[in-house]
Design an enzyme around this catalytic site. Structure first.
Site, PDB file in Angstrom:
ATOM      1  N   GLY A 179       8.946  45.074  27.221  1.00  7.49           N
ATOM      2  CA  GLY A 179      10.186  44.562  27.806  1.00  7.49           C
ATOM      3  C   GLY A 179       9.959  43.422  28.774  1.00  7.49           C
ATOM      4  N   ALA A 180       9.092  42.476  28.389  1.00 11.59           N
ATOM      5  CA  ALA A 180       8.686  41.410  29.318  1.00 11.59           C
ATOM      6  C   ALA A 180       9.492  40.131  29.179  1.00 11.59           C
ATOM      7  CB  ALA A 180       7.195  41.102  29.119  1.00 11.59           C
ATOM      8  N   ARG A 201      12.671  39.490  30.069  1.00 10.62           N
ATOM      9  CA  ARG A 201      13.673  39.176  31.080  1.00 10.62           C
ATOM     10  C   ARG A 201      13.558  40.157  32.247  1.00 10.62           C
ATOM     11  NH1 ARG A 201      19.322  41.306  28.237  1.00 10.62           N
ATOM     12  NH2 ARG A 201      18.653  43.458  27.876  1.00 10.62           N
ATOM     13  N   ASN A 220       7.634  49.198  30.757  1.00  7.67           N
ATOM     14  CA  ASN A 220       8.816  48.678  31.443  1.00  7.67           C
ATOM     15  C   ASN A 220      10.091  48.804  30.621  1.00  7.67           C
ATOM     16  OD1 ASN A 220      10.336  46.809  33.393  1.00  7.67           O
ATOM     17  ND2 ASN A 220      10.411  45.659  31.469  1.00  7.67           N
ATOM     18  N   TYR A 234      20.243  59.169  31.224  1.00  7.73           N
ATOM     19  CA  TYR A 234      19.299  58.265  31.889  1.00  7.73           C
ATOM     20  C   TYR A 234      18.490  59.000  32.953  1.00  7.73           C
ATOM     21  CZ  TYR A 234      17.588  53.837  33.770  1.00  7.73           C
ATOM     22  OH  TYR A 234      16.785  52.789  34.169  1.00  7.73           O
ATOM     23  N   LYS A 265      14.388  59.483  32.772  1.00 12.19           N
ATOM     24  CA  LYS A 265      13.556  58.881  33.814  1.00 12.19           C
ATOM     25  C   LYS A 265      12.852  59.945  34.662  1.00 12.19           C
ATOM     26  CE  LYS A 265      13.989  54.545  32.875  1.00 12.19           C
ATOM     27  NZ  LYS A 265      12.822  53.752  32.432  1.00 12.19           N
TER      28      LYS A 265
END
Length: 222
Positions: A10-11, A13, A63, A128, A132
């Protein structure tokens, strides 16, 4: 971090991009796969990607993640499967494949990006918060398993961050209310989260492992 190979998911943004840019500045060699190269929603894609890089990676930053807003009586089976897969199963499979190589070489740094909603919650964060919190549990368990091999594992739990996604999902007025609810009086900048991740992934971190670090301007202390 100079010369170390770092995989960051997920790099493209936001926080992930800030982490990637800082790692580059500190001399890391980056692996930032596109979705075509590494599809976290597909276990075959994960296993295939890892089979090509398992002996190369010194640092992993998990990420990438998704957030489907739903209460306990609202979510669909599809949303449940998707959230568990991307936020929890995919990082577990990546670490299953990549952590043994780190342990064999006697060095590794792993950071899992969690969230303040793993420690506190609010309406419609049922999926979520659950996924997490699972990330935090995974972090603790793996830290215990790998500490003696020189591999350190931590989670970073950002609070409200000044990203394009935050601006898209909240009006200017809403962001003002959010900022007022944070003791620091403002949102975090992506680079501030990246600085914490970079420390944890560097050789400067020689003993800190198994922790979830909340970077939230004091929000969860209230």
């Amino acid at each position: 971090m100079r010369g170390r190979v770092a995989l960051i998911t997920g790099a493209t943004r936001g926080i992930g991009n800030a982490i990637a840019q800082l790692f580059l500045e500190q001399g890391a060699r980056l692996l930032t796969p596109t979705r075509q190269e590494l599809d976290l929603s597909c276990n075959d894609s994960i296993d295939r990607y890892c089979s090509h890089i398992d002996q190369l990676v010194d640092i992993v930053v998990n990420n990438a993640g998704i957030n489907v807003l739903a209460a306990a009586d609202e979510f669909s089976d599809t949303e449940l499967t998707e959230m568990l897969q991307v936020n929890l199963v995919a990082p577990m499979r990546l670490l299953r494949a990549l952590s043994p190589g780190m342990a064999q070489r006697g060095y590794g740094r792993i950071v899992n990006i969690s969230s303040i909603w793993s420690g506190v919650s609010k309406p419609r964060r049922f999926l979520y918060s659950t996924t997490k919190a699972g990330v935090n549990g995974m972090t603790r368990a793996l830290a215990v398993e790998l500490a003696s091999s020189g591999v350190l594992v931590n989670s970073v739990a950002p609070g409200f961050v000044n990203t394009e996604m935050t601006k898209q999902n909240n009006s200017e007025e809403a962001i003002g209310h959010i900022s007022a609810s944070i003791p620091a009086g403002r949102l975090a900048e992506p680079g501030e989260i990246a600085e914490v991740v970079a420390f944890l992934c560097s050789q400067r971190n020689s003993y800190l492992t198994g922790q979830t670090i909340f970077v939230d301007g004091g929000f969860t202390c209230q």
